[in-house]
Design an enzyme around this catalytic site. Structure first.
Site, PDB file in Angstrom:
ATOM      1  N   LYS A  33      -0.406   4.686  -1.274  1.00 36.56           N
ATOM      2  CA  LYS A  33      -1.372   5.527  -0.555  1.00 36.56           C
ATOM      3  C   LYS A  33      -0.777   6.863  -0.126  1.00 36.56           C
ATOM      4  O   LYS A  33      -1.524   7.794   0.189  1.00 36.56           O
ATOM      5  CB  LYS A  33      -1.907   4.781   0.674  1.00 36.56           C
ATOM      6  CG  LYS A  33      -2.872   3.662   0.321  1.00 36.56           C
ATOM      7  CD  LYS A  33      -3.432   3.000   1.574  1.00 36.56           C
ATOM      8  CE  LYS A  33      -4.448   1.926   1.224  1.00 36.56           C
ATOM      9  NZ  LYS A  33      -4.998   1.260   2.426  1.00 36.56           N
ATOM     10  N   ASP A  70       0.802  -1.223   0.000  1.00 37.93           N
ATOM     11  CA  ASP A  70       0.000   0.000   0.000  1.00 37.93           C
ATOM     12  C   ASP A  70       0.834   1.272   0.000  1.00 37.93           C
ATOM     13  O   ASP A  70       0.340   2.351   0.361  1.00 37.93           O
ATOM     14  CB  ASP A  70      -0.942   0.015   1.214  1.00 37.93           C
ATOM     15  CG  ASP A  70      -2.239  -0.729   0.953  1.00 37.93           C
ATOM     16  OD1 ASP A  70      -2.575  -0.955  -0.229  1.00 37.93           O
ATOM     17  OD2 ASP A  70      -2.918  -1.092   1.931  1.00 37.93           O
TER      18      ASP A  70
END
Length: 368
Positions: free
Chosen positions: A216, A213
């Site tokens: 992000k 991730d």
């Protein structure tokens, strides 16, 4: 000039005297006597540093053939050139077949004795020199190999540390906890192991999965930290974290963990039926690393409490994974997780959220 030691083995005193006389004018040749094979082996047992062995074949106690056999079976003595001395042509052929370096015919030609002995002594000297050089080279290669291995280990450790730090950076951009990162990376490694991936690839997934991730960091806070549902437009922006992560982790292929992290970041929201994002990949088009991390990430997200939801029970979590088999998730990988559930619950228990330091969101709340 260094001394060349010669072992003369003969049961006839006259022959030994003749050998001594032959080398009297050469101080670099040192003669040691033995009257039979047994005595010769005792001499060598005390000092194997001889340049040449002059070996009579017809002797009592232990004859030349038995002696030759013992010499050739020994790791050190076998390297010493052995010149047999005989008057029998059949014996010299047999001796050569059994490993003798050369032969001298009786009666001995003194000049030939000196020349052959000196030549084989020089050959032994060169062989010893080459052996020493090989040993030195092997030691140097070992030293350099050790240094290289240490350098590679440090480089790998550094890359792992960078991966962990980048993973932690993404954690501080949303409401995930650091323990989520640890749990899902260990879930991913365990699932990779169960799937039959080699140990080095299992280790790679362990350290690359925290990067899933990382993209992000490029998503605006108003969307990333939104407590409610996304609008269609917001969701399209949110989906870009996969593309952003892939671009952030682009390399020239020299960094295995970062390269694996790029693939995982880019593909961990793909679905096996082709309805995932960002590229709508299907089944074999999705990298195994991403298929594994996708399941590990969802398993932890569902079974863990967040500020915006309560934790699902393990049974509820598994039921959702089952329902996603063949559409969202790879069926075989889901079944591997279910069949080995104890291993995954052990990981969950090893990294509980309550032992983690305060999240960034709780820190912000405290400041307010």
């Amino acid at each position: 000039m260094p001394t060349m030691k010669v072992l003369a083995v003969d049961d006839q005193e006259f022959n030994l005297d003749l050998i001594d006389l032959a080398f009297m004018d050469n101080p670099s040749i040192q003669i040691t006597r033995a009257v039979n094979g047994r005595e010769a082996l005792d001499v060598l047992a005390a000092d194997a540093g001889y340049s040449v062995i002059l070996l009579d074949l017809a002797m009592p106690v232990m004859d030349g053939f038995e002696t030759l056999s013992r010499l050739k079976a020994h790791p050190l003595w076998s390297k010493i050139p052995t010149i047999v001395v005989t008057a029998n042509s059949e014996e010299k052929h047999r001796a050569l077949r059994e490993g003798a370096s050369d032969f001298l015919s009786k009666p001995i030609d003194v000049e030939e004795l000196k020349l052959r002995t000196h030549n084989y002594a020089k050959i032994k000297e060169y062989q010893d020199y080459l052996g020493d050089m090989n040993r030195i080279l092997e030691e140097k290669v070992h030293e350099r190999t050790t240094e290289l291995q240490e350098a590679l280990a440090f480089a790998k450790k550094t890359e792992y540390e960078i991966s962990a730090r980048l993973g932690k950076a993404s954690e501080y951009r949303d409401m995930e906890t650091g323990m989520h990162i640890k749990r899902m990376s260990h879930y991913s490694a365990k699932l990779a192991e169960l799937a039959g991936l080699p140990p080095e690839e299992v280790e790679l997934i362990l350290y690359a999965s925290p990067l899933h991730d990382i993209g992000k960091v490029g998503i605006p806070d108003r969307i990333l930290l939104k407590p409610g549902r996304f609008t269609p437009e917001e969701f399209e922006i949110m989906k870009l974290h996969t593309v952003i992560g892939g671009r952030m982790l682009e390399t020239d292929g020299s960094y295995p963990v970062i390269d694996a992290g790029r693939i995982i970041a880019l593909q961990h929201h793909e679905k096996v039926d082709g309805t995932g994002y960002p590229a709508g990949l299907k089944r074999d088009e999705i990298h195994m690393h991403a298929l594994i991390v996708s399941i590990a990430d969802v398993f932890d997200a569902l079974s863990s409490q967040r500020v915006y939801k309560k934790a699902f029970t393990i049974e509820e979590t598994l039921e959702i994974l089952r329902q996603g088999c063949g559409t969202h998730f790879d069926e075989r990988l889901v079944h591997l997780l279910i069949e080995n559930l104890e291993a995954f619950t052990a990981i969950k228990e090893a990294f509980p959220d309550e032992e983690e330091s305060p999240s960034i969101m709780s820190l912000i709340d405290q400041l307010q």
